[in-house]
Design a protein around this motif. Structure first.
Motif, PDB file in Angstrom:
ATOM      1  N   LEU A 180       0.839  -1.315  -0.136  1.00 39.94           N
ATOM      2  CA  LEU A 180      -0.113  -0.118   0.078  1.00 39.94           C
ATOM      3  C   LEU A 180       0.937   1.160  -0.016  1.00 39.94           C
ATOM      4  O   LEU A 180       1.832   1.530   0.853  1.00 39.94           O
ATOM      5  N   ASP A 181       0.521   1.976  -0.769  1.00 42.73           N
ATOM      6  CA  ASP A 181       1.344   3.369  -1.047  1.00 42.73           C
ATOM      7  C   ASP A 181       0.127   4.425  -1.370  1.00 42.73           C
ATOM      8  O   ASP A 181       0.021   5.018  -2.591  1.00 42.73           O
ATOM      9  N   ILE A 182      -0.579   4.579  -0.567  1.00 40.66           N
ATOM     10  CA  ILE A 182      -1.867   5.774  -0.495  1.00 40.66           C
ATOM     11  C   ILE A 182      -1.795   6.529   0.777  1.00 40.66           C
ATOM     12  O   ILE A 182      -1.025   6.445   1.920  1.00 40.66           O
ATOM     13  N   SER A 207       4.623   4.957   4.227  1.00 42.47           N
ATOM     14  CA  SER A 207       3.906   6.410   4.533  1.00 42.47           C
ATOM     15  C   SER A 207       5.002   7.499   4.968  1.00 42.47           C
ATOM     16  O   SER A 207       6.015   6.835   5.676  1.00 42.47           O
ATOM     17  N   PRO A 208       4.934   8.560   4.409  1.00 38.05           N
ATOM     18  CA  PRO A 208       5.955   9.335   4.656  1.00 38.05           C
ATOM     19  C   PRO A 208       5.951   9.929   6.029  1.00 38.05           C
ATOM     20  O   PRO A 208       6.833  10.656   6.701  1.00 38.05           O
ATOM     21  N   ILE A 210       4.752   9.749  10.379  1.00 39.50           N
ATOM     22  CA  ILE A 210       4.597   9.024  11.560  1.00 39.50           C
ATOM     23  C   ILE A 210       3.039   8.906  11.929  1.00 39.50           C
ATOM     24  O   ILE A 210       2.648   7.874  12.511  1.00 39.50           O
ATOM     25  N   GLU A 211       2.279   9.964  11.828  1.00 40.22           N
ATOM     26  CA  GLU A 211       0.800   9.775  12.273  1.00 40.22           C
ATOM     27  C   GLU A 211       0.052   8.875  11.271  1.00 40.22           C
ATOM     28  O   GLU A 211      -0.707   8.240  11.875  1.00 40.22           O
ATOM     29  N   GLN A 212       0.470   8.908  10.017  1.00 41.08           N
ATOM     30  CA  GLN A 212       0.078   7.609   9.092  1.00 41.08           C
ATOM     31  C   GLN A 212       0.018   6.258   9.735  1.00 41.08           C
ATOM     32  O   GLN A 212      -0.467   5.521   9.677  1.00 41.08           O
ATOM     33  N   VAL A 213       1.611   6.057   9.977  1.00 48.57           N
ATOM     34  CA  VAL A 213       2.137   4.878  10.479  1.00 48.57           C
ATOM     35  C   VAL A 213       1.447   4.415  11.737  1.00 48.57           C
ATOM     36  O   VAL A 213       0.796   3.290  11.860  1.00 48.57           O
ATOM     37  N   GLN A 214       1.126   5.451  12.518  1.00 51.44           N
ATOM     38  CA  GLN A 214       0.404   5.101  14.012  1.00 51.44           C
ATOM     39  C   GLN A 214      -0.996   4.591  13.775  1.00 51.44           C
ATOM     40  O   GLN A 214      -1.585   3.489  14.231  1.00 51.44           O
ATOM     41  N   ARG A 215      -1.875   5.304  12.790  1.00 54.87           N
ATOM     42  CA  ARG A 215      -3.063   4.909  12.358  1.00 54.87           C
ATOM     43  C   ARG A 215      -3.158   3.451  11.818  1.00 54.87           C
ATOM     44  O   ARG A 215      -3.992   2.769  11.965  1.00 54.87           O
ATOM     45  N   HIS A 296      15.290  10.896   4.982  1.00 58.05           N
ATOM     46  CA  HIS A 296      14.168  10.345   4.981  1.00 58.05           C
ATOM     47  C   HIS A 296      13.449  10.323   3.880  1.00 58.05           C
ATOM     48  O   HIS A 296      13.230  11.346   3.185  1.00 58.05           O
ATOM     49  N   THR A 297      12.794   9.056   3.504  1.00 62.29           N
ATOM     50  CA  THR A 297      11.824   9.140   2.379  1.00 62.29           C
ATOM     51  C   THR A 297      10.454   8.644   2.722  1.00 62.29           C
ATOM     52  O   THR A 297       9.640   9.076   2.469  1.00 62.29           O
ATOM     53  N   GLY A 298      10.315   7.654   3.723  1.00 65.56           N
ATOM     54  CA  GLY A 298       9.205   7.190   4.215  1.00 65.56           C
ATOM     55  C   GLY A 298       9.558   5.974   5.359  1.00 65.56           C
ATOM     56  O   GLY A 298      10.421   5.484   5.200  1.00 65.56           O
TER      57      GLY A 298
END
Length: 308
Positions: A180-182, A207-208, A210-215, A296-298
């Motif tokens: 997934l890259d969305i 995900s670029p 960290i908030e996306q990573v948490q969810r 950092h890329t993601g």
């Protein structure tokens, strides 16, 4: 020419990589009567490319020369037309390894974007695997279909133009891995789980933020995924150079030993040039990290579908 099968000679319709230097390459679609302008002059496709061997040196109209290379996913990544931000080989290599991809694997991907990762996946899973890739944007999806056809890998990939968060991948219980890259991967975790095989499989989300990573991690836990971990891969290139340092003054005895040990030359290479070596100094190789780097890329979040 195919991105998964090497061809010896350049043919009409091939996508060739013109190598002008390590920092300068360009992709060219070979056509009868076609011309490509470079800083070294014109390359005429009919006489300079078609029928020649990949890897050959071609002389341009101004007398300069270039190499013509067979396309690979790695070369395509650094030369493709950007329709979106892309993944580069550093991240792609880790994704391929952590998703445990191999020939025959079935992979679901969203979104397709510029096709950088897609080409690498296709090369890895060929000749018997298959890639199901979903792209939300219609024009990007159509362009991806066109490129896969030109690169002769369209039999290994199915492109769908739909919203993966609402409609999923269009397949169920077939995938060995999902990528997934969305913008909101947590909304697609349920569809990803449905696409993976009953006996399990791997998932990766790029995900670029960290908030996306948490969810995403919370959604993975809610859908009973295990072995959840997030990685960040940083490429740090060291500069190797020769430096000269003064031999420390440790007293007369040390000076005598230093004169005997460091005579400014290499006993195994008496012809080595030491003309610039100052008395009382020694030369050696040193690896120095850059003061600034593109870091950092993601974040790459991996998980495994639970068998329970």
């Amino acid at each position: 020419m195919s991105f998964i099968e090497y061809g010896e000679t350049i043919k009409e319709g091939d996508t060739a990589i013109i190598f002008l230097g390590h920092e300068s390459m360009l992709p060219v679609k070979v056509q009868h009567g076609g011309k490509t302008q470079t800083k070294y002059g014109v390359i005429r496709h009919s006489t300079d490319l078609i029928g020649k061997r990949y890897g050959c040196k071609v002389t341009c109209s101004k007398g300069g020369w270039v190499y013509v290379l067979h396309p690979t996913p790695e070369l395509w990544t650094v030369n493709l037309p950007h329709r979106t931000q892309i993944l580069y080989s550093t991240d792609i290599s880790l994704i391929t390894m952590m998703l445990e991809l191999k020939p025959g694997s079935v992979v679901c991907e969203s979104g397709t974007g510029s096709g950088s990762l897609s080409h690498a996946i296709i090369r890895t899973i060929s000749p018997t695997g298959h890639l199901y890739t979903v792209e939300f944007h219609q024009q990007r999806a159509e362009k991806a279909i066109e490129e896969f056809r030109e690169h002769r890998v369209d039999h290994l990939v199915t492109v769908k133009n739909q919203d993966v968060c609402k409609m999923g991948f269009g397949v169920a219980d077939v995938a060995d891995a999902v990528f997934l890259d969305i913008p909101s991967p947590w909304e697609a975790i349920g569809h990803a789980k449905s696409a993976l095989k009953h006996e399990g499989g791997r998932i990766c989300s790029f995900s670029p933020c960290i908030e996306q990573v948490q969810r995403t991690c919370l959604a993975l836990e809610e859908h009973d995924f295990t072995e959840i971990n997030t990685l960040e891969i940083l490429l740090r290139v060291y500069n190797v150079r020769t430096i000269s340092l003064q031999i420390p003054d440790l007293g007369q005895a040390a000076e005598d030993n230093a004169s005997a040990d460091w005579d400014g030359g290499d006993p195994s290479n008496p012809d080595a040039s030491c003309a610039n070596l100052q008395p009382g100094t020694v030369q050696f190789k040193s690896a120095v990290p850059p003061r600034e780097m593109v870091a950092h890329t993601g974040y790459l979040t991996f998980a495994t579908k639970s068998l329970i």
